[in-house]
Design a protein around this motif. Sequence first.
Motif, PDB file in Angstrom:
ATOM      1  N   THR A  22     -66.626   9.242   3.969  1.00 45.13           N
ATOM      2  CA  THR A  22     -65.659   8.833   2.963  1.00 45.13           C
ATOM      3  C   THR A  22     -64.224   8.903   3.442  1.00 45.13           C
ATOM      4  OG1 THR A  22     -65.613  11.094   2.103  1.00 45.13           O
ATOM      5  CG2 THR A  22     -67.153   9.557   1.075  1.00 45.13           C
ATOM      6  N   GLY A  23     -64.002   9.471   4.607  1.00 46.99           N
ATOM      7  CA  GLY A  23     -62.649   9.586   5.117  1.00 46.99           C
ATOM      8  C   GLY A  23     -62.607   9.256   6.587  1.00 46.99           C
ATOM      9  N   THR A  24     -61.428   8.910   7.060  1.00 45.66           N
ATOM     10  CA  THR A  24     -61.280   8.527   8.453  1.00 45.66           C
ATOM     11  C   THR A  24     -59.996   9.096   9.047  1.00 45.66           C
ATOM     12  OG1 THR A  24     -60.170   6.478   7.785  1.00 45.66           O
ATOM     13  CG2 THR A  24     -62.548   6.351   8.176  1.00 45.66           C
ATOM     14  N   ASN A  25     -59.984   9.228  10.366  1.00 48.07           N
ATOM     15  CA  ASN A  25     -58.788   9.587  11.117  1.00 48.07           C
ATOM     16  C   ASN A  25     -58.656   8.589  12.264  1.00 48.07           C
ATOM     17  OD1 ASN A  25     -60.233  12.566  10.561  1.00 48.07           O
ATOM     18  ND2 ASN A  25     -58.067  12.475  10.034  1.00 48.07           N
ATOM     19  N   TYR A  26     -57.411   8.319  12.662  1.00 42.53           N
ATOM     20  CA  TYR A  26     -57.159   7.404  13.768  1.00 42.53           C
ATOM     21  C   TYR A  26     -56.087   7.954  14.693  1.00 42.53           C
ATOM     22  CZ  TYR A  26     -59.668   3.933  11.021  1.00 42.53           C
ATOM     23  OH  TYR A  26     -60.636   3.265  10.309  1.00 42.53           O
ATOM     24  N   ALA A  27     -56.247   7.679  15.975  1.00 43.54           N
ATOM     25  CA  ALA A  27     -55.182   7.968  16.920  1.00 43.54           C
ATOM     26  C   ALA A  27     -54.014   7.033  16.614  1.00 43.54           C
ATOM     27  CB  ALA A  27     -55.675   7.747  18.345  1.00 43.54           C
TER      28      ALA A  27
END
Length: 123
Positions: A56-61
């Motif tokens: 349900t969540g994301t992280n990105y460089a």
Amino acid sequence: QVQLAESGGGSVQAGGSLRLSCAVAAYTISTYCVGWFRQAPGKKREIVARIYRPGTGTNYADSVKGRFTISQDSAKTAVYLQMNSLKPEDTAMYYCAAGGCGVWNNVTTYVHWGQGTQVTVST
């Protein structure tokens, strides 16, 4: 044993797109956080993106924000990395990995790795 298998790499011109796939067992996405990493020759392996358990969540460089999108399929048997507006500096071997949900951009957080798929972006 957690198995991950990447596919979808290839050669593309700058500005083009590729979609990488990481095939996983259904329980993997429910149990672990899954990330995409990349490693260029002579450089350290670096995080590209991560998707939270249960997706349900994301992280990105910072280097890929606005260009790359990580997602999972509804059956939870694949994690994708849609890569748009590719640049030559995106050239690398791309790996998917599964692990805990601690420090998302730390390589040591991830304990299960695929074999990688090569992405080459030319000018």
